[in-house]
Scaffold this motif. Structure first.
Motif, PDB file in Angstrom:
ATOM      1  N   TYR A   4       0.847  -1.202   0.000  1.00 35.21           N
ATOM      2  CA  TYR A   4       0.000   0.000   0.000  1.00 35.21           C
ATOM      3  C   TYR A   4       0.884   1.255   0.000  1.00 35.21           C
ATOM      4  CZ  TYR A   4      -3.335   3.521   1.447  1.00 35.21           C
ATOM      5  OH  TYR A   4      -4.100   4.657   1.495  1.00 35.21           O
ATOM      6  N   PHE A  19       7.496   8.033  -4.715  1.00 32.80           N
ATOM      7  CA  PHE A  19       6.808   9.076  -3.955  1.00 32.80           C
ATOM      8  C   PHE A  19       6.129  10.087  -4.882  1.00 32.80           C
ATOM      9  CE2 PHE A  19       7.100  13.307  -1.839  1.00 32.80           C
ATOM     10  CZ  PHE A  19       6.118  13.075  -0.902  1.00 32.80           C
ATOM     11  N   ASP A  20       4.930  10.495  -4.485  1.00 29.40           N
ATOM     12  CA  ASP A  20       4.185  11.498  -5.236  1.00 29.40           C
ATOM     13  C   ASP A  20       3.547  12.468  -4.253  1.00 29.40           C
ATOM     14  OD1 ASP A  20       2.639  12.995  -6.923  1.00 29.40           O
ATOM     15  OD2 ASP A  20       1.233  11.382  -7.434  1.00 29.40           O
ATOM     16  N   PRO A  21       4.001  13.719  -4.244  1.00 27.93           N
ATOM     17  CA  PRO A  21       3.427  14.688  -3.294  1.00 27.93           C
ATOM     18  C   PRO A  21       1.926  14.903  -3.497  1.00 27.93           C
ATOM     19  CG  PRO A  21       4.924  15.763  -4.874  1.00 27.93           C
ATOM     20  CD  PRO A  21       5.075  14.284  -5.060  1.00 27.93           C
ATOM     21  N   ARG A  22       1.375  14.481  -4.648  1.00 29.83           N
ATOM     22  CA  ARG A  22      -0.051  14.693  -4.916  1.00 29.83           C
ATOM     23  C   ARG A  22      -0.930  13.625  -4.270  1.00 29.83           C
ATOM     24  NH1 ARG A  22       0.381  16.840 -11.138  1.00 29.83           N
ATOM     25  NH2 ARG A  22      -0.147  18.983 -10.557  1.00 29.83           N
ATOM     26  N   ASP A  23      -0.329  12.594  -3.674  1.00 28.50           N
ATOM     27  CA  ASP A  23      -1.098  11.556  -2.978  1.00 28.50           C
ATOM     28  C   ASP A  23      -0.655  11.576  -1.518  1.00 28.50           C
ATOM     29  OD1 ASP A  23      -2.051   9.250  -1.794  1.00 28.50           O
ATOM     30  OD2 ASP A  23      -1.120   7.868  -3.225  1.00 28.50           O
ATOM     31  N   SER A  24      -1.569  11.951  -0.627  1.00 24.11           N
ATOM     32  CA  SER A  24      -1.199  12.125   0.782  1.00 24.11           C
ATOM     33  C   SER A  24      -0.810  10.817   1.448  1.00 24.11           C
ATOM     34  CB  SER A  24      -2.349  12.790   1.541  1.00 24.11           C
ATOM     35  OG  SER A  24      -3.454  11.910   1.575  1.00 24.11           O
ATOM     36  N   THR A  25      -1.119   9.671   0.843  1.00 18.65           N
ATOM     37  CA  THR A  25      -0.718   8.388   1.440  1.00 18.65           C
ATOM     38  C   THR A  25       0.416   7.733   0.651  1.00 18.65           C
ATOM     39  OG1 THR A  25      -2.447   7.237   0.197  1.00 18.65           O
ATOM     40  CG2 THR A  25      -3.001   7.933   2.419  1.00 18.65           C
ATOM     41  N   SER A  26       1.025   8.490  -0.260  1.00 20.31           N
ATOM     42  CA  SER A  26       2.165   7.963  -1.007  1.00 20.31           C
ATOM     43  C   SER A  26       3.359   7.832  -0.061  1.00 20.31           C
ATOM     44  CB  SER A  26       2.480   8.937  -2.144  1.00 20.31           C
ATOM     45  OG  SER A  26       3.708   8.625  -2.742  1.00 20.31           O
TER      46      SER A  26
END
Lengths: 95, 496
Positions: free
Chosen positions: B192, B230-237
């Motif tokens: 996840y 990592f993707d700053p646009r997904d808070s659960t990344s």
């Protein structure tokens, strides 16, 4: 636990779903089966167990409160079915 | 149509023996020809794909290509794409063209992958058979009367039939691993948070994870190197470096420990299916791994726990479909509340409505503690079971599904029966673990899968075990015979 037609109407309202009279019996039947399935959990002793909200031990990431996206109103409104002067149109809400 | 892995195609593209344009044309011909009867695709973007293929061929000629440059690919229709509509298998989003790309889509495009089309799926990924799609069910290439599983059934059928070498999927309760098992291909669900959820239409945010449907674990590893991160646009990344998955594929299994959860072999598992899985575990043992029995005592609670958590999150996520900003809109509503209610009545199918209503019920005043809070506590118990196992073993092994592919229509009128079918896959989502399904043999002529499950961020180990298994076996090379006759196409399609 068996649901009643009144329960189904109330749930449908909470979910903002129109349900016609001839659909009610099927919802009563199937939603009751689903609630029966999940009711198994009532038998489990969960005293002192910390609820798990998220699969990984991580906290909410924060960022500086700065503008990071430009305004793309026209692009985004291309998918709306009713727009006037850059505003979304809905049925009249206030008299 | 001959099937080839990404690894093989990549070599041929790099040495100039094949052009991306040829590969893409071959895919388009297969999709529009023999592939039609499967109803695996919701949309095909042939023109854009040929332009992208030509650009890939330029890069290859100039020696500036990466390992994925020029590889034809399909995205599950849950990933937002700017070049073609994203419907999520729903009337609600029919004709919706996203103003942005999902991060997974953008990353694969940057890596040179060529999008040829979008694949069919259960509506909003809610289903295990691809029968809840507004665009009609997808057929299983092994037997058109059977389901390919779901919700990523279109992607699985497309890869199994050789229409594309690989496709994306999403897995909320087994939606990558189960269709992979039922169509005889490899389905990988990462830990996840590994692949960004940005631009992936949300179903249950604490469970949703993107992954791959491929012919081999090696191909999954190659795709993951581009998709993950990592993707700053997904808070659960997850902000952790992405390993070079392909480097670890051949690591020896000698001395590794394989846990076999006894609850995976309880009543309900088809005896022939069990036999195939036990044979597969013996192959791992033959590679020097030590097999030990372990226990997941709360596994039986995973289905009821999931059917509180997932509907609760879905009822919240799908509240955005209001007929105002995007998607279907009821025409002629007298007031705002009627606009919402009638739009949602017309836009959503029966299973999605049931889940939204289940979610609204378990979250409603007076029931929250009895259902949602309770489910979160049992989720903790299930997750702790897995943690205890991984203190002792490197990987868990068991079946992906209880039986091979079921008939289309067999379970559509009994949602609970459909839900119980996902008993072996759902726990992995609740705990957020990586898992893979690899083909491990046939039962009555139909493929079944071996499921391998790793600890958090054990994606590398999962791919390593799966790859070593595939080096020792040929099950992943078995493909369905060309099925049906051209006129069978009329039965497969049509909006439900």
């Amino acid at each position: 636990m068996a649901l009643y037609p009144t329960d189904v109407r109330q749930i449908a309202h909470l979910a903002r779903l129109e349900v016609s009279d001839d659909e009610i019996a099927d919802y009563v039947d199937k939603l009751s089966q689903i609630i029966d399935l999940v009711d198994q959990l009532q038998q489990v002793d969960t005293g002192g167990v910390v609820p798990m909200a998220h699969p990984l031990d991580m906290s909410q990431r924060l960022r500086a409160d700065e503008v990071s996206e430009e305004n793309q109103r026209e692009l985004f409104q291309r998918n709306a079915s009713a727009v006037t002067d850059g505003l979304y149109r809905v049925p009249k809400v206030i008299d | 149509m001959q099937r080839q892995t990404i690894a093989e195609l990549s070599r041929q593209l790099q040495d100039g023996s094949v052009k991306s344009r040829d590969l893409v044309e071959r895919c388009l011909t297969a999709i529009e020809g023999p592939g039609r009867q499967l109803n695996a695709f919701v949309s095909v973007c042939g023109e854009q794909a040929l332009v992208a293929a030509d650009a890939a061929d330029e890069l290859l000629k100039a020696g500036r290509a990466g390992p994925l440059t020029g590889i034809p690919f399909a995205h599950k229709d849950i990933f937002c794409t700017t070049e073609v509509a994203t419907t999520c298998g729903s009337r609600m989003l029919e004709g919706y063209v996203s103003p942005f790309d999902a991060t997974a889509v953008a990353r694969l495009r940057e890596a040179g992958v060529v999008l040829v089309g979008k694949t069919n799926m259960d509506e909003f990924a809610m289903g295990s058979s691809t029968e809840t799609s507004y665009f009609g069910p997808t057929g299983n290439p092994w037997d058109l009367h059977r389901s390919p599983g779901g919700s990523s059934g279109g992607s699985a059928a497309a890869v199994a039939a050789g229409l594309v070498p690989a496709a994306s999927g999403t897995d909320t309760g087994g939606s990558i691993r189960q269709p992979a098992a039922l169509t005889g291909i490899t389905g990988f669900k990462p830990t996840y948070g590994r692949v960004s959820r940005y631009g992936m239409v949300a179903f249950a945010s604490s469970l949703d994870q993107a992954g791959t449907l491929t012919l081999t674990a090696q191909d999954a590893a190659m795709l993951m190197e581009a998709m993950a991160g990592f993707d700053p646009r997904d808070s659960t990344s997850v902000d952790r470096p992405v390993p070079v998955y392909t480097d670890e594929l051949n690591t020896s299994l000698a001395g590794k420990r394989v846990g076999v959860p006894r609850e995976f072999f309880d009543e309900g598992l088809d005896p022939d299916n069990e036999q195939r899985v036990r044979e597969a575990i013996a192959v791992l043992e033959g590679q020097g791994a030590k097999v030990v029995e372990v226990s997941l005592p709360n596994l039986g609670l995973s289905v009821p726990t999931y059917y509180i958590v997932a509907p609760a999150e879905c009822s919240s996520n799908l509240s955005r479909f209001d007929g105002v900003r995007y998607g279907h809109r009821h025409q002629g509503a007298a007031d705002l509340e009627s606009l919402y209610k009638l739009t949602r009545k017309e836009g959503f199918g029966a299973e999605v409505k049931r889940r939204i209503m289940t979610g609204a019920y378990v979250l409603s005043a007076g029931y929250y503690d009895a259902y949602y809070l309770k489910a979160q506590q049992v989720r903790q118990l299930i997750s702790e079971d897995f943690k205890r196992c991984f203190a002792e073993v490197d990987i868990l092994a068991g079946p992906t599904t209880p039986t091979p592919a079921f008939l289309l229509g067999e379970k559509t009128d009994d949602p609970v029966q459909m839900y119980l079918n996902d008993i072996y896959t759902i726990g992995v989502n609740l705990a957020g673990l990586p898992g893979i399904s690899v083909p491990c043999g046939l039962v009555q002529g139909l493929p079944v899968g071996l499921q391998l499950i790793g600890p958090h961020f054990g994606d590398t180990a999962v791919l390593n075990f799966a790859h070593v298994y595939q080096q020792q076996t040929q099950w992943h090379c078995l493909m369905p015979a060309p099925t049906g006759t051209p006129d069978a196409a009329d039965n497969a399609g049509g909006a439900s």
